[in-house]
Every structure is written in structure tokens, then in C-alpha cells.
Design an enzyme around this catalytic site. Sequence first.
Site, PDB file in Angstrom:
ATOM      1  N   ARG A  46       0.825  -1.228   0.000  1.00 51.31           N
ATOM      2  CA  ARG A  46       0.000   0.000   0.000  1.00 51.31           C
ATOM      3  C   ARG A  46       0.851   1.266   0.000  1.00 51.31           C
ATOM      4  NH1 ARG A  46      -5.541  -0.952   2.905  1.00 51.31           N
ATOM      5  NH2 ARG A  46      -5.509   1.306   3.001  1.00 51.31           N
ATOM      6  N   ASP A  87      -3.618  -1.125  -3.446  1.00 53.54           N
ATOM      7  CA  ASP A  87      -4.560  -1.402  -2.370  1.00 53.54           C
ATOM      8  C   ASP A  87      -5.391  -2.580  -2.870  1.00 53.54           C
ATOM      9  OD1 ASP A  87      -6.785  -1.571  -0.800  1.00 53.54           O
ATOM     10  OD2 ASP A  87      -7.164   0.580  -0.706  1.00 53.54           O
ATOM     11  N   ASP A 171       6.276 -23.206   4.565  1.00 56.37           N
ATOM     12  CA  ASP A 171       6.566 -23.387   5.977  1.00 56.37           C
ATOM     13  C   ASP A 171       8.081 -23.215   6.033  1.00 56.37           C
ATOM     14  OD1 ASP A 171       7.467 -24.460   8.427  1.00 56.37           O
ATOM     15  OD2 ASP A 171       5.568 -25.524   8.644  1.00 56.37           O
ATOM     16  N   HIS A 172       8.539 -22.084   6.544  1.00 56.42           N
ATOM     17  CA  HIS A 172       9.961 -21.780   6.344  1.00 56.42           C
ATOM     18  C   HIS A 172      10.876 -22.793   7.037  1.00 56.42           C
ATOM     19  CE1 HIS A 172       9.811 -19.665  10.254  1.00 56.42           C
ATOM     20  NE2 HIS A 172      11.123 -19.751  10.262  1.00 56.42           N
ATOM     21  N   GLU A 210      12.337 -20.320  22.085  1.00 61.36           N
ATOM     22  CA  GLU A 210      12.754 -18.978  21.647  1.00 61.36           C
ATOM     23  C   GLU A 210      12.964 -18.101  22.867  1.00 61.36           C
ATOM     24  OE1 GLU A 210      10.817 -17.634  17.734  1.00 61.36           O
ATOM     25  OE2 GLU A 210       9.169 -18.385  18.950  1.00 61.36           O
ATOM     26  N   ASP A 229       0.547 -20.710  16.128  1.00 64.19           N
ATOM     27  CA  ASP A 229       1.704 -20.036  15.522  1.00 64.19           C
ATOM     28  C   ASP A 229       2.843 -21.016  15.220  1.00 64.19           C
ATOM     29  OD1 ASP A 229       3.226 -17.693  14.740  1.00 64.19           O
ATOM     30  OD2 ASP A 229       4.351 -17.912  16.608  1.00 64.19           O
ATOM     31  N   HIS A 234       5.198 -25.561  11.942  1.00 65.57           N
ATOM     32  CA  HIS A 234       6.597 -25.990  12.040  1.00 65.57           C
ATOM     33  C   HIS A 234       6.772 -27.304  12.816  1.00 65.57           C
ATOM     34  CE1 HIS A 234       6.921 -22.003  10.568  1.00 65.57           C
ATOM     35  NE2 HIS A 234       6.948 -21.385  11.726  1.00 65.57           N
ATOM     36  N   LYS A 328       7.888 -18.976  24.000  1.00 69.66           N
ATOM     37  CA  LYS A 328       8.659 -17.730  23.908  1.00 69.66           C
ATOM     38  C   LYS A 328       9.180 -17.381  25.304  1.00 69.66           C
ATOM     39  CE  LYS A 328       6.465 -15.967  19.758  1.00 69.66           C
ATOM     40  NZ  LYS A 328       7.511 -16.178  18.766  1.00 69.66           N
TER      41      LYS A 328
HETATM   42  C1  BG6 Z   1       7.296 -17.928  12.810  1.00 71.74           C
HETATM   43  C2  BG6 Z   1       6.464 -17.558  13.993  1.00 71.74           C
HETATM   44  O1  BG6 Z   1       6.572 -18.741  11.922  1.00 71.74           O
HETATM   45  O2  BG6 Z   1       8.466 -18.630  13.232  1.00 71.74           O
HETATM   46  C3  BG6 Z   1       7.259 -16.758  14.997  1.00 71.74           C
HETATM   47  O3  BG6 Z   1       5.332 -16.820  13.570  1.00 71.74           O
HETATM   48  C4  BG6 Z   1       8.545 -17.445  15.356  1.00 71.74           C
HETATM   49  O4  BG6 Z   1       6.490 -16.500  16.170  1.00 71.74           O
HETATM   50  C5  BG6 Z   1       9.301 -17.864  14.099  1.00 71.74           C
HETATM   51  O5  BG6 Z   1       9.344 -16.543  16.114  1.00 71.74           O
HETATM   52  C6  BG6 Z   1      10.501 -18.725  14.441  1.00 71.74           C
HETATM   53  O6  BG6 Z   1      11.273 -18.928  13.301  1.00 71.74           O
HETATM   54  P1  BG6 Z   1      12.835 -19.229  13.409  1.00 71.74           P
HETATM   55  O7  BG6 Z   1      13.245 -19.520  12.005  1.00 71.74           O
HETATM   56  O8  BG6 Z   1      13.465 -18.016  13.997  1.00 71.74           O
HETATM   57  O9  BG6 Z   1      12.957 -20.408  14.317  1.00 71.74           O
END
Ligand code: BG6
Length: 479
Positions: A46, A87, A171-172, A210, A229, A234, A328
Site C-alpha cells: 500500500r 490497495d 513453511d519456512h 525462543e 503459531d 513448524h 517464547k
Molecule cells: C514464525 C512464527 O513462523 O516462526 C514466529 O510466527 C517465530 O512466532 C518464528 O518466532 C521462528 O522462526 P525461526 O526460524 O526463527 O525459528
Amino acid sequence: MSFTADRLLLFGATGDLAQRMLLPSLCALHDDQLIAPELTIIGTARSEYDDDSYREFARAALEKYLPDFRKGAIDGFLGRLKYQTLDATQAEHFVNLADEIGTIDKGMAIFLSTAPTLFEPTIAGLEQAGLTGDKVRIGLEKPLGSSLATSQEIMDAVARAFPEERIFRIDHYLGKETVQNLLALRFANIMFEPLWNAAHIDHVQITIAETVGLEARAGYYDGAGALRDMVQNHMLQLLALVAMEPPANFDATAIRDEKVKVLRALRHVDLGETVTGQYAKGNIDGAAVPGYDEELGSDSDTETFVAIKAHLDNWRWQGVPFYLRTGKRLPERKTEIVVQFRSIPHSIFASRGAKTVPNQLVIGIQPEENIQLTLMAKVPGLDRGGIRLHPVPLDIAMDDAFAGPKKRIAYERLLLDLIEGDQTLFVRRDEVEAQWAWVDDIRAVWADHHAKPKRYASGSWGPSAAVALTERAGASWHD
Ligand code: BG6
């Protein structure tokens, strides 16, 4: 259809993910000549920028997140960037976007990370502007809904414009090198697979700890909580990779077929098999940090910690608990998988006074990538007072074993796969749905029992009930 895109369209191009991960990853791929010189990257969001001012915006992000990068490389990369303000609720804005993109005959990859409410208008806008044809694939970043029903709504909207083979759900964690290494460990070695079952494994632990708190994500996180989350995506993907049957090939269909079978075998979880917590004030690395409510600025019942004793109802894993834990403001940043083997069936050393400890395999995913197998060994000596045995680690630090190859961050891998069209490390719709079904079921149990998270001090390993969860079964967390 296989094609390598020569257009990459980034939605959310001014957001946090773009600044911290996407632009730096693309810049690194550019510098290593892993993306074709003709690949043009069109950013959209945006915010009001033109091509030049967006390049300056991108430069600032790259200088911040790639501080050691050569200036010349950054300049070369910035030349690929274009920008179009958009937008998503304004259909006509997509026409301007299509003009800015130009021809997509060679193929376009879209990276969509947007608020869930904007999914439908965005897909509709792309469709109307002719940006969804056969040579367009779309990558979708979380959150993709907050339940099975809302995720299905989003997926249905996307499916109206894109077939499954052109949808890349991110999903990273699957882009992380050590996560992929799980497949190598299990299926490129002969010694683990015969033992990888209920007959030889006592339990498995998966921890994603974390130290960070809410960060600047209150709007999203307070509505999500740790279960949605981190566990929904993950952790369940890690569990699927650990527990799946050997796929016949290293390809997207074979691997995803095996993962989805695991996800569908997840057993219903009772209230007593879960622990939820929310961080209170405490200390992280010696510095005082506020509690969740204080950071949020209001009272909340959102869980920032969850531990679950999960089971898979199939032959291989019958009776083997999978302890999942994420939170966390825990004492350290650590993602690891612990495979606890069973005791030997009979000890020939018992009559000589020696005790044996069951073998344990610890797969460190981050921050250190290592694989550690503890084996029993004899303590040197003449053994006049009896034989002494002691566990010793067989330790492989990936950094030492592979000092040469450059370490890549997850998004470099995933963006390249998106541009080139390899779905192996992306999540299929049936997997996502199985993940949501299980998570929804847990949330329903919590709601039925009006379960509230227990407070834990920041810097601790979560509520003490999480310790009891494993100890009741004679196990203990690997801290
Ligand atoms: C994300 C979450 O998908 O993964 C975050 O939304 C989290 O809350 C993060 O901090 C953790 O990723 P990584 O790669 O730092 O372990």
C-alpha cells in the site's frame, strides 16, 4: 507445467518479512548468479513508492540486514527491482500492476504474504487483471487461516484461480538445511531405519524454544497463540519428517504422501496431555524483561508456551509418545529433536556392577546444527572394583563437517524453488488440513475445560506442569 519464472511479484514488499528475509535472500541469490539476469522483481504494497524510492527503501533494508555485503552487489541487485503501489481492495489497482509487470509469457512467481482478510480480493484482482494464467504460480505465506474452516475458505479462494500444482504453501522450517538433513540422516544411512520404530524407540522430543517475546506482532500473535503459531505448522512438519515411512523417491508427491499419512495418524489429545503457559516478567540473558500482559498492554489468555504429549496411531509408532514443546521467553534459542532409544534387553554387565544408559540421538537444528549420538563405553581401568560404563557422545558439528559450502537461509532455498517450480519443500493442502484438524481438536478440548495458561517466569523452561508431563511417564526433557 515446468517453467522458470522471469517475473517475481512480491506482495507485502515493504513489510518486515520482506526487509529481514526476502530482499536479503534475493540479493544473495543474485550475487551468486543463482537467479537468471532477466528475472525482474516487482514489489507491491500500500505504501506510496515509485521504482527509485523503493530501491532506496530496499537498499536501507539490505544495508541493515546484510551489513557485510559488497556495495557493488547491492547496486546490481537493486537494478532488478520495480514497484507498484496497490490497495488490494481496489480492483483497478491490479490493472496498473499488470502494466508494471509487463509480459508474463515466460512465467511469473508470486509471493503472497498478506492479512487473511485480503486473500480473496487479492486473488480476484489478480484474476481480473490476467495475472493467474498457466504460467503463474503462487507462494503463500502464513497465517493461512486460524482454523480448519477459515483455512479452507482461503484455500478455496486460491483454488478458484490456481490448481494445486501451482500453489506453494510456505513453511519456512522446511527451507532450513538441517530440517532437510533429517531426510538424509534417516534415508541415506542404513543404521537408523531398522531401529526407527516402537520396538527400539522409547519416545521422541521436539523442542522449539525462543528467547524473544511478543516483538512488534501483538495484532497477529495475541489472536494466534503458540499452538497455532508454531505447532500447527513448524512442529508438525518436523514430527512428520521424523515419523514418516520411507518415500520411494525424493520428489514432491512421494514425500508429501508419506507426511500426510503421519499427520492423519495423530491421535486425539486429552486435556491432561497438554500444558499451556504464558510468560510473566523475568530475566533473559541477565536482562529484566516484562511479562506478556505488560508488553501487550492488556490482560490476555493467549498461550505463549505449549507442551503436548502426542501419539501416532499406526504400526510403527504405537505406544511411543512424541513430546512437543515450544515457547517464547525460554532460557535459550534452541530447536532440537531428541530420539530416546529403549534400554538394551539384557545387560551382561549387571553382574559386574555396571549400569547402562539407553542410547540417545540429539538432532540440533538451530542455532547450532549438529548430530549427537550417545553410546555406552567402558571407562578405562583395570576394573578391580567392577566394570564401569559411561555414555560418550559421538558428535558431528555440521559447520566443521562442511566448512566449505556457504550456509543458506531458508528463504533463499524456498524463493529459488518457487521461481523454478519445485514443490518438494512446500506443504500440500491435505497436509495443512490434517494439521488444522488436529489443532482445532486440541483447542476444542481447552475450550470445553475452560483451560487457561499458567504463568511462567521469563527465562524459565515454562510451567512446572510441563516437566510433570514427561516425568509421569519416566522421561525428562533434554534441557
Ligand atoms: C514464525 C512464527 O513462523 O516462526 C514466529 O510466527 C517465530 O512466532 C518464528 O518466532 C521462528 O522462526 P525461526 O526460524 O526463527 O525459528
